[in-house]
Structure formats: C-alpha cells, structure tokens
Write an enzyme that holds these catalytic residues in place. Structure first.
Site, PDB file in Angstrom:
ATOM      1  CG  ASN A  42       3.315 -27.009  18.042  1.00  0.00           C
ATOM      2  OD1 ASN A  42       3.551 -25.942  17.513  1.00  0.00           O
ATOM      3  ND2 ASN A  42       3.935 -28.120  17.705  1.00  0.00           N
ATOM      4  CD  GLU A  44       7.091 -30.563  19.979  1.00  0.00           C
ATOM      5  OE1 GLU A  44       8.331 -30.721  19.953  1.00  0.00           O
ATOM      6  OE2 GLU A  44       6.333 -30.894  19.039  1.00  0.00           O
ATOM      7  CD  GLU A  55      -4.989 -27.895  16.867  1.00  0.00           C
ATOM      8  OE1 GLU A  55      -3.935 -27.806  17.544  1.00  0.00           O
ATOM      9  OE2 GLU A  55      -5.137 -28.713  15.945  1.00  0.00           O
ATOM     10  CB  CYS A  91      -4.612 -34.510  18.037  1.00  0.00           C
ATOM     11  SG  CYS A  91      -4.888 -33.761  19.663  1.00  0.00           S
TER      12      CYS A  91
HETATM   13  N1  THU Z   1       0.104 -30.682  17.008  1.00  0.00           N
HETATM   14  C1  THU Z   1      -0.693 -29.583  17.162  1.00  0.00           C
HETATM   15  O1  THU Z   1      -0.323 -28.600  17.786  1.00  0.00           O
HETATM   16  N2  THU Z   1      -1.915 -29.606  16.585  1.00  0.00           N
HETATM   17  C2  THU Z   1      -2.375 -30.587  15.773  1.00  0.00           C
HETATM   18  O2  THU Z   1      -3.462 -30.478  15.239  1.00  0.00           O
HETATM   19  C3  THU Z   1      -1.544 -31.775  15.519  1.00  0.00           C
HETATM   20  C4  THU Z   1      -0.306 -31.877  16.331  1.00  0.00           C
HETATM   21  C5  THU Z   1       1.450 -30.641  17.565  1.00  0.00           C
HETATM   22  C6  THU Z   1       1.700 -31.504  18.760  1.00  0.00           C
HETATM   23  C7  THU Z   1       3.194 -31.686  18.669  1.00  0.00           C
HETATM   24  O3  THU Z   1       3.841 -30.582  19.293  1.00  0.00           O
HETATM   25  C8  THU Z   1       3.501 -31.642  17.188  1.00  0.00           C
HETATM   26  O4  THU Z   1       2.375 -31.035  16.586  1.00  0.00           O
HETATM   27  C9  THU Z   1       3.738 -32.995  16.565  1.00  0.00           C
HETATM   28  O5  THU Z   1       2.724 -33.870  16.885  1.00  0.00           O
END
Ligand code: THU
Length: 148
Positions: A42, A44, A55, A91
């Site tokens: 992930n 941000e 993902e 998500c």
């Molecule tokens: N996040 C993911 O990368 N994958 C998931 O399946 C759930 C959430 C990330 C998004 C964000 O950067 C952090 O987790 C908190 O939501």
C-alpha cells in the site's frame, strides 16, 4: 508457486509499504496463470485520496506488463510496530478490481498471518452476486436485434 511461498512473498512485499498516515502496512503477492508473481504494497499520500492498496498495486503492475490471467493473491497486513500480522481482507474496491480480471469461481484469495496460518477464499465468496465485464456485453439476441 505454492500458497505458503506466495504468503511469504506477500510478507516480504509488505516491507516496502508506504503508510505514514494509517501506519497499517499491507503486502500482496499475485500469482499469474503463467506462474509469474507480481508483488504490491500500500502507498499512502498526504492528500489521502490518491492512496492505493497493496492488492491493486500488484494487479496494476501485472496488467501494465501484459498479464491478464491470474490464479491467486496472498494478502497480509499489520500495524506498524505490532509484531503480529493480522488477517487482512481486501477492501471492496480491490475485490471489484479482481472481478475485472479474475474468474470468481476459481480465483483464490489467500489471507493469513503467516505461512502456517492461511485462510483461503474464492473471489465469489468475498464478492457474491457481482457485476463484471460480461454484464456489459450484449447477448446474441440483443446483438441480432441491433443488427438485423
Ligand atoms: N489497505 C490495503 O492495502 N489493503 C487492504 O486490503 C486493506 C487496506 C491499506 C489502505 C491504507 O493504506 C491502509 O491499508 C489502511 O486502510
């Protein structure tokens, strides 16, 4: 690649997570039909909305390199500073992106906290009654009706 190795690869990919705001680090490893593996973490952003999940990072990397057929994805998450990883389900947006390229009947989503703790689901279980590319394709009858 077997499920345990895929999970191990996701755990390694999580190391690259850029998540200074949520401090929740996620890694993913996507297994393509040809046996190749694409990883993602992930990422941000200070403006928040441009952030992306692990993902989708993995899926977009693979698609952008010509891959369209996928077998499985391993996903792992956990808060920064916490030793234990947590079972992290994708998500809704990521489930829908999987639906675009993956067969809901056979695509496997491998969750877990380590290679000895795997929780495996099919995409159809995590995204029932889904909307996908076929919904936008006209049926034979509709096609004939348009071009008699
Ligand atoms: N996040 C993911 O990368 N994958 C998931 O399946 C759930 C959430 C990330 C998004 C964000 O950067 C952090 O987790 C908190 O939501």
């Amino acid at each position: 690649m077997d499920d345990k190795t895929l999970m191990r690869t996701a755990i390694q990919a999580r190391e690259y997570s850029y998540s200074p705001y949520s401090k929740f680090r996620v890694g993913a490893a996507l297994l393509c039909a040809d046996g190749s593996v694409y990883t993602g973490c992930n990422m941000e952003n200070a403006a928040f909305t441009p952030g992306i999940c692990a993902e989708r990072t993995a899926i977009y990397k693979a698609v952008s390199e010509g891959k369209r057929e996928f077998q499985a994805i391993a996903i792992v998450g956990g808060a920064l500073g916490h030793k234990a990883l947590s079972v992290t389900a994708p998500c809704g947006v990521c489930r829908q992106v999987m639906r675009e390229f993956c067969d809901p009947e056979s695509f496997r989503i491998i969750l877990g906290t380590g290679e000895e703790d795997l929780h495996i689901y099919l995409l159809k279980e995590l995204l029932p009654l889904s909307f996908g590319p076929e919904n936008l394709e006209p049926t034979q009858a509709e096609e004939e009706d348009r071009n008699p």
